[in-house]
Design a protein around this motif. Structure first.
Motif, short mmCIF file in Angstrom:
data_model
loop_
_atom_site.label_atom_id
_atom_site.label_comp_id
_atom_site.label_asym_id
_atom_site.label_seq_id
_atom_site.Cartn_x
_atom_site.Cartn_y
_atom_site.Cartn_z
N HIS A 313 0.83 -1.21 0.00
CA HIS A 313 0.00 0.00 0.00
C HIS A 313 0.86 1.25 0.00
N HIS A 314 1.86 1.29 0.87
CA HIS A 314 2.70 2.48 1.02
C HIS A 314 3.75 2.52 -0.10
N PRO A 315 3.82 3.62 -0.87
CA PRO A 315 4.74 3.67 -2.01
C PRO A 315 6.22 3.74 -1.63
N ASP A 316 6.52 4.09 -0.38
CA ASP A 316 7.92 4.13 0.02
C ASP A 316 8.58 2.76 -0.03
N PHE A 317 7.78 1.69 -0.09
CA PHE A 317 8.35 0.36 -0.25
C PHE A 317 9.09 0.21 -1.57
N LEU A 318 8.83 1.09 -2.53
CA LEU A 318 9.54 1.01 -3.80
C LEU A 318 11.05 1.15 -3.59
N LYS A 319 11.43 1.95 -2.62
CA LYS A 319 12.85 2.16 -2.35
C LYS A 319 13.53 0.84 -2.00
N GLU A 320 12.96 0.10 -1.03
CA GLU A 320 13.54 -1.19 -0.64
C GLU A 320 13.38 -2.23 -1.72
N ALA A 321 12.26 -2.17 -2.45
CA ALA A 321 12.03 -3.14 -3.52
C ALA A 321 13.05 -2.99 -4.64
N PHE A 322 13.44 -1.76 -4.94
CA PHE A 322 14.47 -1.54 -5.95
C PHE A 322 15.82 -2.11 -5.48
N VAL A 323 16.12 -1.92 -4.22
CA VAL A 323 17.38 -2.45 -3.67
C VAL A 323 17.38 -3.98 -3.75
N LYS A 324 16.22 -4.58 -3.45
CA LYS A 324 16.10 -6.04 -3.48
C LYS A 324 15.86 -6.58 -4.89
N ARG A 325 15.82 -5.70 -5.86
CA ARG A 325 15.63 -6.07 -7.27
C ARG A 325 14.33 -6.83 -7.50
N VAL A 326 13.28 -6.40 -6.84
CA VAL A 326 11.96 -6.96 -7.11
C VAL A 326 11.54 -6.51 -8.50
N PRO A 327 11.18 -7.43 -9.38
CA PRO A 327 10.87 -7.04 -10.76
C PRO A 327 9.77 -5.98 -10.87
N LEU A 328 8.67 -6.16 -10.11
CA LEU A 328 7.55 -5.23 -10.22
C LEU A 328 6.88 -5.06 -8.87
N THR A 329 6.70 -3.81 -8.46
CA THR A 329 6.00 -3.48 -7.22
C THR A 329 4.79 -2.61 -7.55
N LEU A 330 3.64 -2.97 -6.99
CA LEU A 330 2.40 -2.22 -7.20
C LEU A 330 1.99 -1.61 -5.87
N ALA A 331 1.80 -0.28 -5.84
CA ALA A 331 1.47 0.44 -4.61
C ALA A 331 0.34 1.41 -4.84
N GLY A 332 -0.05 2.11 -3.78
CA GLY A 332 -1.12 3.11 -3.87
C GLY A 332 -0.90 4.20 -2.83
N HIS A 333 -1.94 4.48 -2.06
CA HIS A 333 -1.89 5.34 -0.87
C HIS A 333 -1.92 6.83 -1.15
N THR A 334 -1.23 7.32 -2.18
CA THR A 334 -1.05 8.76 -2.36
C THR A 334 -2.23 9.43 -3.04
N HIS A 335 -3.03 8.70 -3.81
CA HIS A 335 -4.11 9.25 -4.65
C HIS A 335 -3.55 10.21 -5.70
#
Length: 394
Positions: A313-335
């Motif tokens: 839900h929280h888009p700040d997870f993109l930061k850690e997901a990029f470090v962990k090389r997650v291929p695709l992260t889907l987030a929301g929260h900000t509208h």
């Protein structure tokens, strides 16, 4: 439960007072103290209607308010957003009035010359129509418009069996007074027409617990026509309500909750891993400290070199997901901040990843701009259903 935000009331009343003063400066000496008083009461009432105590808990007094409050709040949004739009218009007119006063008594408009007084009077009469029209459009966009946002993301190491796999994402519906069951029907019909392989919901589904069971039932009915189940991760608003009841309803309907965990999904002869993280509650420092452990727990059971998608839900997870090389992260929260002007999202609340598609290396992150809203106002940032198509690069 919501609380009264005194600062927002003071802010809007100040904007209204400035507009009255600017109007007086523009030459409308007919403004009486009684008119100004009525104007102030209208602004104060509208500001009070826009408080979190109503927006977060619309059923706080009686269920009758479920029918009365939404249109009142929409009217309040039109009035207050109109005040915000009027401020720059009146300011510009005042600057123009000062400039033309020095230059002469006439103003050129489309090669015509009209008197300065006639021009200002016409502008003063037209400005409120323009401002409140923009406010009405902002409410209409939030309550009635819906876009189907389609994007294709290509990966060099995507398994052939996942080439063309389509994920539908809805996020931040806030099912309640400003996103009704009928509105949910329209949204799910849009999803069904797109015929995705899977539907994921990245949090903040519920705004009014009275609509929980019916809303989940509608989503469950849609899931019957999909190739895969519906997957869900927690948002912050689930924690504002009775989250145990939300969990029970989702699980009974067969909707899979991913809470710092992953699941293995068969796709034809291939496979896909889907992971989801919980919403990290707490102060800013606590949130930052929780993100990485949450993500590591979610990815722990995923074998190396297998394609996987993360729900957060929280888009700040993109930061850690990029470090962990997650291929695709889907987030929301900000509208998306709900306001977009001149091609830019204007209200970002300090988020690094606010809206749209981001890329670092071979990893992608997508931040949904919201399917609903808890405040019925959007400007060039309509609610959306997103369709993400996976493709094998090359």
């Amino acid at each position: 439960m919501g609380t009264i935000n005194v600062m927002s009331i003071v802010f809007f009343c100040l904007i209204g007072a400035i507009n009255i003063r600017l109007l007086y400066f523009l030459g409308d000496k007919r403004i009486s103290s009684r008119t100004a008083w009525y104007y102030g009461v209208a602004t104060l009432t509208a500001a009070f209607l826009l408080q979190p105590i109503w927006l977060a808990q619309p059923r706080i007094i009686t269920s009758v308010f479920d029918e009365i409050l939404p249109p009142l709040v929409c009217a309040a949004v039109v009035w207050l957003s109109g005040q915000l739009f009027l401020l720059p218009i009146f300011t510009a007119l005042c600057l123009l009035a000062s400039a033309t006063k020095k230059c002469g008594t006439e103003v050129a408009v489309n090669s015509l010359r009209i008197s300065r007084r006639a021009f200002l009077q016409g502008s003063v009469l037209g400005a409120p129509l323009l401002a409140f029209g923009m406010g009405g459009k902002a409410v209409y966009e939030a309550m009635r418009e819906m876009t189907l946002q389609q994007l294709t993301v290509a990966f060099p190491d995507l398994p052939v069996t996942l080439d063309g796999f389509v994920i539908a994402q809805i996020s931040d519906a806030h099912l309640g007074p400003y996103f009704s069951l009928a509105r949910l029907d329209e949204t799910l019909a849009l999803v069904a027409q797109a015929k995705p392989d899977m539907l994921v919901i990245t949090g903040d589904l519920i705004g009014d617990m009275a609509l929980l069971r019916q809303g989940v039932k509608k989503i469950s009915d849609l899931a019957a026509g999909l190739k895969q189940k519906v997957y869900f991760c927690w948002g912050n608003h689930e924690y504002y309500h009775r989250i145990d009841e939300v969990r029970a309803e989702l699980e009974e309907a067969g909707i899979v909750i991913l809470e710092n965990e992953s699941c293995h999904i068969k796709v034809g002869e291939g496979e896909l891993y889907l992971a989801g993280v919980d919403y990290p509650r707490g102060h800013k420092k606590e949130v930052e400290e929780k993100r990485l452990p949450f993500l590591e727990a979610a990815l722990a059971e995923i074998p190396e070199n297998t394609f996987h998608v993360l729900l957060a839900h929280h888009p700040d997870f993109l930061k850690e997901a990029f470090v962990k090389r997650v291929p695709l992260t889907l987030a929301g929260h900000t509208h998306g901040g709900q306001v977009k002007l001149f091609g830019r999202y204007l209200i970002n609340f300090g988020y690094r990843y606010l809206a749209g598609l981001y890329q670092e290396g071979r990893s992608y992150g997508y931040v949904h701009t919201g399917t609903g809203q808890w405040l019925p106002l959007r400007v060039n940032c309509p609610p959306q259903v997103s369709l993400i198509t996976l493709r094998k690069e090359g």
